[in-house]
Design an enzyme around this catalytic site. Structure first.
Site, PDB file in Angstrom:
ATOM      1  N   ASN A   9      -6.189  -5.898   4.711  1.00  0.00           N
ATOM      2  CA  ASN A   9      -6.338  -5.047   5.899  1.00  0.00           C
ATOM      3  C   ASN A   9      -6.808  -3.671   5.429  1.00  0.00           C
ATOM      4  OD1 ASN A   9      -6.022  -3.503   8.193  1.00  0.00           O
ATOM      5  ND2 ASN A   9      -3.773  -3.547   8.154  1.00  0.00           N
ATOM      6  N   LYS A  11      -7.635  -1.203   7.174  1.00  0.00           N
ATOM      7  CA  LYS A  11      -7.221  -0.133   8.097  1.00  0.00           C
ATOM      8  C   LYS A  11      -8.406   0.803   8.405  1.00  0.00           C
ATOM      9  CE  LYS A  11      -2.612  -0.460   6.193  1.00  0.00           C
ATOM     10  NZ  LYS A  11      -1.258   0.072   6.200  1.00  0.00           N
ATOM     11  N   HIS A  96      -0.033  -5.431  14.483  1.00  0.00           N
ATOM     12  CA  HIS A  96       0.279  -4.721  13.243  1.00  0.00           C
ATOM     13  C   HIS A  96       1.243  -3.576  13.550  1.00  0.00           C
ATOM     14  CE1 HIS A  96      -0.228  -2.150   9.722  1.00  0.00           C
ATOM     15  NE2 HIS A  96      -0.562  -3.255   9.091  1.00  0.00           N
ATOM     16  N   GLU A  98       1.314  -0.587  12.745  1.00  0.00           N
ATOM     17  CA  GLU A  98       0.691   0.682  13.159  1.00  0.00           C
ATOM     18  C   GLU A  98       0.243   0.617  14.622  1.00  0.00           C
ATOM     19  OE1 GLU A  98      -1.943   0.751   9.785  1.00  0.00           O
ATOM     20  OE2 GLU A  98      -0.152   0.980   8.543  1.00  0.00           O
ATOM     21  N   GLU A 168       5.933  -8.345   8.061  1.00  0.00           N
ATOM     22  CA  GLU A 168       5.676  -7.058   7.427  1.00  0.00           C
ATOM     23  C   GLU A 168       6.806  -6.088   7.769  1.00  0.00           C
ATOM     24  OE1 GLU A 168       1.275  -6.542   6.368  1.00  0.00           O
ATOM     25  OE2 GLU A 168       1.552  -5.788   8.387  1.00  0.00           O
ATOM     26  N   GLY A 174       2.887   0.552   3.113  1.00  0.00           N
ATOM     27  CA  GLY A 174       2.297   1.794   2.625  1.00  0.00           C
ATOM     28  C   GLY A 174       3.286   2.726   1.951  1.00  0.00           C
ATOM     29  N   SER A 214       3.346  -3.318   0.759  1.00  0.00           N
ATOM     30  CA  SER A 214       3.228  -2.862  -0.625  1.00  0.00           C
ATOM     31  C   SER A 214       3.061  -4.008  -1.633  1.00  0.00           C
ATOM     32  CB  SER A 214       4.418  -1.967  -1.001  1.00  0.00           C
ATOM     33  OG  SER A 214       4.431  -0.805  -0.183  1.00  0.00           O
TER      34      SER A 214
HETATM   35  C1  PEP Z   1      -0.605  -3.539   5.886  1.00  0.00           C
HETATM   36  O1  PEP Z   1      -1.314  -2.634   6.288  1.00  0.00           O
HETATM   37  O2  PEP Z   1      -0.533  -4.565   6.567  1.00  0.00           O
HETATM   38  C2  PEP Z   1       0.132  -3.371   4.640  1.00  0.00           C
HETATM   39  C3  PEP Z   1       0.964  -4.307   4.296  1.00  0.00           C
HETATM   40  O3  PEP Z   1      -0.108  -2.223   3.917  1.00  0.00           O
HETATM   41  P1  PEP Z   1       0.349  -1.931   2.380  1.00  0.00           P
HETATM   42  O4  PEP Z   1      -0.011  -3.161   1.587  1.00  0.00           O
HETATM   43  O5  PEP Z   1      -0.422  -0.740   1.994  1.00  0.00           O
HETATM   44  O6  PEP Z   1       1.833  -1.720   2.402  1.00  0.00           O
END
Ligand code: PEP
Length: 256
Positions: A9, A11, A96, A98, A168, A174, A214
């Site tokens: 992703n 973003k 997601h 966000e 997630e 992040g 992460s």
């Molecule tokens: C994501 O945006 O779905 C995500 C898991 O980000 P990150 O890997 O940076 O934690």
């Protein structure tokens, strides 16, 4: 047997030039891996077409990070599922964290997007996950149950063949704080048992559940080695081929 799915992703990152460069590096670096695992990238909407051109002829799939459920019309700033379909996207990310926590998307809106995506024939990657305060209050499973029931309301067992779930935990996205393999496995096992009780054993067995939060080269193998982890949704570490390719490789090793 569930096929691993390693997804990236991007973003609201990259430029047109760096997006194309990254896509090309994935095409050359993941050519052999895509025989064994699915690789799906979610570039920003303006770069979908140049990225699709860059991966043309490879097995790398390109999906939309978001879409609105309604037919094209007066929805300023939104991207219609029809538009994603028109440019050849077959997958869409929905719910997601966000979108939920920055843009205030509710389970009801997410459900409208899920159902519209399925009706149009998309593979829908539905994200679920708890906030840190919800985990600390031992509400993780209740939150997952609510998001699954809300997001999948009205989705039939047959339609579940086109759903991928991404677990997630919001506190891991992040932040550099990855869920431990045990925490991930426990949540994934819970999600799979939810699928058994709300659908059936066959749906639960067939549905892919990705872990996101992460994920990086150094922790991917252990996470992907958990019995109920069928892939990864990767944010930050999907922005450089040197970081993402080893995660794809970890998927190949887990599959083998
Ligand atoms: C994501 O945006 O779905 C995500 C898991 O980000 P990150 O890997 O940076 O934690």
């Amino acid at each position: 047997m569930r096929r691993y799915l390693i997804s990236g992703n991007w973003k609201m990152n990259t430029t047109r030039a760096t997006a194309v460069e990254l896509a090309k590096a994935l095409v050359s670096g993941a050519a052999a891996a895509t025989d064994q695992v699915d690789v799906l990238i979610f570039p920003p909407a303006p770069y979908l077409i140049p990225v699709q051109d860059a991966v043309a002829g490879s097995a790398i799939q390109v999906g939309g990070q978001n879409a609105y459920f309604a037919a094209p019309g007066a929805f300023t700033g939104e991207v219609a599922l029809d538009m994603l379909q028109d440019i050849g996207c077959e997958s869409v990310l929905v719910g997601h964290s966000e979108r939920r926590h920055v843009f205030g998307e509710t389970d009801e809106l997410i459900n409208q997007k899920v159902k519209a995506g399925l009706e149009k024939g998309f593979q829908v990657v539905l994200c679920v996950g708890e906030l840190i305060e919800e985990r600390q209050a031992q509400q993780t499973e209740a939150v997952l149950d609510r998001q699954m029931a809300g997001g999948l309301a009205g989705v039939s067992a047959e339609q579940m063949a086109s759903i991928v779930i991404a677990y997630e935990p919001v506190w891991a996205i992040g932040t550099g704080h990855t869920a431990s393999p045990e925490q991930a496995e426990s949540a994934h096992a819970h999600l799979r048992s939810w699928l058994t009780s709300h659908y059936n054993a066959q749906v639960a067995e067939a549905t892919r559940i990705l872990y996101g939060g992460s994920v990086k080269a150094s922790n991917a193998a252990e996470l992907l080695g958990q019995p109920n982890v069928d892939g990864a949704l990767v944010g930050g570490a999907s922005l450089k081929a040197a970081d993402f390719l080893p995660i794809i490789e970890a998927g190949v090793n887990a599959a083998g």
